[in-house]
Scaffold this active site. Structure first.
Site, PDB file in Angstrom:
ATOM      1  N   SER A 194     -29.733   3.805  -1.020  1.00 51.06           N
ATOM      2  CA  SER A 194     -29.190   2.776  -1.904  1.00 51.06           C
ATOM      3  C   SER A 194     -28.937   3.308  -3.307  1.00 51.06           C
ATOM      4  O   SER A 194     -28.069   2.798  -4.021  1.00 51.06           O
ATOM      5  CB  SER A 194     -30.150   1.580  -1.974  1.00 51.06           C
ATOM      6  N   ASP A 231     -33.346   5.322 -15.197  1.00 53.44           N
ATOM      7  CA  ASP A 231     -34.296   4.215 -15.043  1.00 53.44           C
ATOM      8  C   ASP A 231     -35.498   4.625 -14.205  1.00 53.44           C
ATOM      9  O   ASP A 231     -36.545   3.980 -14.251  1.00 53.44           O
ATOM     10  CB  ASP A 231     -33.618   3.019 -14.380  1.00 53.44           C
ATOM     11  N   ASP A 252     -40.765  -2.222  10.006  1.00 54.29           N
ATOM     12  CA  ASP A 252     -40.839  -0.916   9.362  1.00 54.29           C
ATOM     13  C   ASP A 252     -42.017  -0.810   8.397  1.00 54.29           C
ATOM     14  O   ASP A 252     -42.649   0.239   8.290  1.00 54.29           O
ATOM     15  CB  ASP A 252     -39.531  -0.630   8.615  1.00 54.29           C
ATOM     16  N   GLY A 253     -42.329  -1.899   7.685  1.00 47.92           N
ATOM     17  CA  GLY A 253     -43.472  -1.865   6.777  1.00 47.92           C
ATOM     18  C   GLY A 253     -44.776  -1.620   7.511  1.00 47.92           C
ATOM     19  O   GLY A 253     -45.648  -0.890   7.033  1.00 47.92           O
ATOM     20  N   TYR A 260     -34.618   3.556   0.227  1.00 49.36           N
ATOM     21  CA  TYR A 260     -34.271   3.363  -1.188  1.00 49.36           C
ATOM     22  C   TYR A 260     -33.360   4.481  -1.685  1.00 49.36           C
ATOM     23  O   TYR A 260     -32.415   4.256  -2.447  1.00 49.36           O
ATOM     24  CB  TYR A 260     -35.561   3.307  -2.007  1.00 49.36           C
ATOM     25  N   THR A 296     -32.832   7.267   4.413  1.00 52.08           N
ATOM     26  CA  THR A 296     -32.060   6.082   4.803  1.00 52.08           C
ATOM     27  C   THR A 296     -32.634   4.806   4.194  1.00 52.08           C
ATOM     28  O   THR A 296     -32.220   3.709   4.576  1.00 52.08           O
ATOM     29  CB  THR A 296     -32.031   5.938   6.336  1.00 52.08           C
ATOM     30  N   ASN A 332     -41.869   7.643   3.596  1.00 59.01           N
ATOM     31  CA  ASN A 332     -40.508   7.421   3.103  1.00 59.01           C
ATOM     32  C   ASN A 332     -40.258   8.077   1.752  1.00 59.01           C
ATOM     33  O   ASN A 332     -39.554   9.064   1.655  1.00 59.01           O
ATOM     34  CB  ASN A 332     -40.210   5.919   3.006  1.00 59.01           C
ATOM     35  N   GLU A 333     -40.821   7.477   0.701  1.00 60.81           N
ATOM     36  CA  GLU A 333     -40.509   7.972  -0.630  1.00 60.81           C
ATOM     37  C   GLU A 333     -41.546   7.577  -1.665  1.00 60.81           C
ATOM     38  O   GLU A 333     -42.293   6.615  -1.493  1.00 60.81           O
ATOM     39  CB  GLU A 333     -39.140   7.475  -1.098  1.00 60.81           C
TER      40      GLU A 333
END
EC number: 2.7.1.23
Length: 305
Positions: A198, A182, A78-79, A195, A193, A152-153
């Site tokens: 999570s 934080d 994925d990276g 970070y 789907t 992604n993000e």
């Protein structure tokens, strides 16, 4: 002569070996092959002495890769797919992602199915699934200090051993809100789907035209994930911390100071994924993340009556 590209993870020996073998095979079959590693799509991190690591969005496309290329084969996990997306999205080159990594949530097939996948792609027997991307910019006044494409993000968070952050966040023309946490995550449906999930964010199907804002460990029960149209730009201002850390797609970022702001909007570019079978997002969720699997009672050492 038709053109094809190969992007591979040069940290994984198997990916490099397969890339060379594939290049020789395609060249012998009459294809014009350009090959590169995914390192060119890695954004890199800044450091305290040099807080900005600027990477122009249109400067990541490898030599030989252009809009005339039929597709690019990506060998990695994925990276590698995230890095390759930044390399080819500005040219609109479709990606055929082959998993040589671990989970491979974004990949289409596995290495042991590579010959069939290549034959099917060459024959044009596939669908294209487009995934939205973000443009992320760090601005000081009106000057762009840093920018990147994001699949992604974007994550903005405090440094270790520092106190909780306050963020002033404006979505579109809506009134700004203050979030104590934080950190915060702004993600695409593809990133929902990762970070974001999570951190308590929802799963968003890839075709839904939205973004989401997810606080990380918020200091208020009222601070929850927010889903909003992807036509709305986002401005984030740090309020009370000397320095924050911004990370894009988990592989690059820079420091954010109180005089800076982070600006995000849906990118005009998108990633085009080659799908050898009709896309089934829920099937992938089930296979990779265990979504919707039936509950099976765990064995117990106590014999129940």
């Amino acid at each position: 002569m038709p053109k094809v590209g190969i992007i591979y993870n040069d940290i994984k020996p198997v990916a490099g070996r397969v890339a060379i073998e594939l290049k020789d095979k395609l060249t012998a079959a009459g294809w014009d092959v350009s090959i590169t590693s995914s390192i060119g799509g890695i954004l890199g991190y800044s450091n305290p002495e040099s807080p900005v690591c600027h990477t122009p969005i249109d400067g990541l496309t490898p030599p030989g890769f252009d809009s005339e290329m039929k597709f690019a084969i990506v060998l990695g996990g994925d990276g590698t797919v995230l890095a390759a997306s930044r390399q080819v999205a500005p040219c609109g080159i479709p990606i055929l992602a082959i998993n040589t990594g671990h989970m491979g949530f974004l990949t289409e097939t596995y290495l042991n199915q590579l010959p069939q996948a290549i034959d099917q792609a060459i024959a044009g027997e596939y669908e294209i699934e487009e995934r939205a991307m973000l443009t992320v910019k760090v601005l000081r006044g009106e000057s762009v200090l840093w920018e990147a494409l994001c699949l992604n993000e974007m994550v903005l968070h405090r440094e270790p051993l520092t106190s909780m952050c306050h963020f002033e966040i404006a979505v579109g023309r809506h009134a700004p809100v203050d979030i104590a946490a934080d950190g915060v995550i702004v993600s695409t449906p593809t990133g929902s789907t990762a970070y974001s999930l999570s951190a308590g964010g929802p799963v968003v199907a890839p075709g839904v035209p939205v973004l989401q804002l997810v606080p990380i460990c918020p200091h208020s029960l009222a601070s929850r994930a927010l889903v909003f149209p992807d036509t709305e730009p986002v401005n984030i201002y740090p309020v009370n911390i000397p320095r924050l850390v911004m990370v894009v797609d988990g592989n690059g970022g820079c420091y954010i100071f109180p005089e800076d702001r982070v600006y995000l909007e849906r990118s005009p570019y998108s990633v085009k994924f080659i799908r050898l079978q009709p896309p089934e997002f829920f099937r992938i969720l089930r296979e990779k993340l265990g979504w919707g699997l039936p509950h099976i009672a765990k064995p117990t050492s106590v014999e129940l009556p």
